[in-house]
Design an enzyme around this catalytic site. Structure first.
Site, PDB file in Angstrom:
ATOM      1  N   LYS A  47       0.854  -1.192   0.000  1.00  0.00           N
ATOM      2  CA  LYS A  47       0.000   0.000   0.000  1.00  0.00           C
ATOM      3  C   LYS A  47       0.889   1.240   0.000  1.00  0.00           C
ATOM      4  CE  LYS A  47      -3.955   1.818   2.671  1.00  0.00           C
ATOM      5  NZ  LYS A  47      -4.788   1.586   3.873  1.00  0.00           N
TER       6      LYS A  47
ATOM      7  N   SER B 274      -9.582   1.486   3.049  1.00  0.00           N
ATOM      8  CA  SER B 274      -8.788   2.265   2.118  1.00  0.00           C
ATOM      9  C   SER B 274      -7.740   1.438   1.352  1.00  0.00           C
ATOM     10  CB  SER B 274      -8.047   3.371   2.887  1.00  0.00           C
ATOM     11  OG  SER B 274      -7.186   2.807   3.868  1.00  0.00           O
TER      12      SER B 274
ATOM     13  N   SER C  62      -9.842  -0.986   7.216  1.00  0.00           N
ATOM     14  CA  SER C  62      -9.340  -0.693   5.870  1.00  0.00           C
ATOM     15  C   SER C  62      -8.684  -1.860   5.160  1.00  0.00           C
ATOM     16  CB  SER C  62      -8.350   0.481   5.928  1.00  0.00           C
ATOM     17  OG  SER C  62      -9.021   1.679   6.226  1.00  0.00           O
TER      18      SER C  62
END
Length: 508
Positions: A62, A141, A165
């Site tokens: 990420k 996310s 997330s």
């Protein structure tokens, strides 16, 4: 299949799935560099000398995890020119184990969002579609990491989980997403959103792969002040009251009655019931339990997390950190002079609407007029949520000094893990989200985290497992898979992973 052929297949999938926007920085450059690493791993495997189970595998990261070889943008204009001079601890651990970074994945800006649509680089799109017309939300996310795994653009991926997330994108894309106990995996080199909640986690196709990556990352890091110390780790690794428990002996599965909300869609409810029935078929007992304070967890989270974010993001002012807006701080005074609107212009242009919204929410809740009624009350609710979990688990919290009331324990016999939905409904379409952004309050999107936030507030390990939510036993092409969440007591990560691996059989 050789590791090199596998890696080339992942890279080819990265190129063929560009429209999904899962990667901000894919691994298409430095071909010779990554090929050499994978070939070395192939040689070690043929000699029986592999560094680890992920030696030579491609692991996506990420884009809020710092890397030397790739930019770190957090999907924000404020960091579009930033390149880290160091690797985060988790990156070093992966590379030491032979893992190869497969690129940096897209996300909601600074991890603030539930659908990976608040990104400087555009929204992430799930490979799933509705009626072959519109892409579904990838969740947020860590949506880019989830889509990268779901579409075989990498072997596994790292994400971060502050209030769900990792688990929400896993549920929306039909993969496995694991958030470990708070403090087990180092956060050093991970751009902070909310320090007391942020947790690095893992997404993969199977629970066993998640476990392989977790074993590599689950070590103390002296550079991270939130990393659990070696002495504390020894207390949770094999406590006497947990030593004999395994999925081979009957477990007590807790079902929180408060999670049976009217907003649950039929497919989610079916997946939940199917999971419980499957666990019963395996010889485990199902026990209803009560977590009364978790009804307030979502409200408390959206006070605490923005409050910490408003402090963490204050550094991106264009002076030392962040991209300075043009004209700010120029000589000659006026509105753009250093004594006037340097910070306002830089933050106004550098941060997206959702990040600005949460900073403002956090700054307000920390103000002198509001801190007693908002921030401090939310902290009290957080403690009560933790106490609710401690009251229902058979194992006591290994790091807690508090001894539960014997009377309270007698009223509610302890359970080993909880099983509940990951999200109350299937993923919406991207067009629905676009329409909702114009017609609904931004706060409406926050309800997606209603089942994931409680475990985050308590720092507990939790994993989302894809389970069929259709009427039949089989899911068609993974399109009908729904996320079912398993939550364990703090430090009981191995049991959560074992139950997750067992629940995977529900797809068969």
């Amino acid at each position: 299949m050789s590791l090199l052929l596998e890696a080339e297949r992942y890279i080819a999938n990265q190129s063929s799935h560009l429209a999904l926007n899962a990667f901000i920085a894919p691994l298409r450059r430095d071909v010779g560099k990554w090929q050499e690493k994978v070939q070395d791993a192939d040689l070690r495997r043929n000699q029986g000398k592999s560094k680890s189970k992920i030696d030579g595998r491609l692991i996506a990261l990420k884009d809020n995890i710092c890397t030397r070889d790739f930019p770190t943008t957090c999907a924000s204009k404020s960091l579009e020119t930033f390149t880290s001079p160091f690797n985060a601890t988790v990156v070093r651990q992966l590379e030491d184990a032979g893992g190869v970074v497969a690129g940096k994945t897209n996300l909601d800006e600074f991890g603030m969002g539930s659908h990976s649509t608040h990104s400087r680089f555009g929204p992430v799109k799930s490979a799933r579609r509705q009626a072959d017309l519109d892409h579904l939300s990838a969740g947020g996310s860590s949506g880019g990491s989830a889509v990268a795994v779901a579409t075989d653009q990498c072997y596994a991926a790292l994400g971060t989980d502050t209030g769900g997330s990792i688990r929400l994108p896993a549920a929306y894309t039909g993969v496995v997403g694991f958030k470990p106990s708070y403090g087990l995996i180092s956060r050093w080199g991970v751009v902070a959103y909310a320090n007391s909640l942020d947790t690095v986690g893992i997404l993969a196709k199977t629970t066993s792969t998640v476990g392989d990556v977790f074993n590599i990352l689950n070590h103390h890091d002296p550079r991270d002040p939130t990393s659990l110390s070696p002495s504390s780790r020894s207390r949770i690794s094999s406590p006497p009251h947990l030593a004999s428990r395994s999925t081979s002996s009957p477990l007590r599965i807790g079902v929180p009655v408060e999670y049976n909300i009217s907003e649950l869609t039929p497919s989610v409810r079916r997946a939940w019931h199917r999971s419980l029935e499957y666990m019963r078929e395996q010889g485990h007992s199902i026990q209803p339990i009560s977590l009364p304070m978790t009804k307030l967890a979502l409200s408390a989270y959206y006070i605490l997390a923005p409050a910490e974010a408003s402090s963490n993001l204050a550094k991106y002012d264009g002076v030392r950190y962040g991209t300075r807006s043009e004209g700010s701080g120029s000589a000659g005074g006026g509105d753009s002079g250093p004594e006037r609107y340097l910070y306002a212009n830089t933050r106004g242009e550098g941060f997206g609407a959702e990040v600005q919204r949460r900073i403002l929410l956090g700054a307000f809740s920390l103000s002198a007029q509001a801190i007693d009624n908002y921030f401090l009350q939310a902290q009290r609710i957080r403690r009560l949520v933790q106490q609710d979990f401690n009251a229902v688990f058979r194992a006591e919290h290994p790091l807690s000094r508090q001894t539960l009331d014997v009377e309270r324990r007698a009223k509610q016999p302890g359970v080993d893990v909880l099983i509940c939905p990951t999200a109350p409904s299937p993923p919406p379409t991207i067009s629905d989200l676009t329409h909702a952004s114009r017609t609904k309050s931004p706060l409406d999107a926050y309800v997606n985290d209603v089942f994931t936030v409680p475990a985050s507030l308590a720092g507990l390990p939790a994993i989302s497992i894809p389970v069929p939510g259709n009427h039949g036993r089989e899911a068609k092409d993974n399109e009908d898979l729904t996320g079912v969440q398993i939550v364990g007591q703090y430090g009981d990560d191995e049991l959560v992973l074992k139950v997750g691996e067992l629940l995977e059989g529900c797809k068969m």
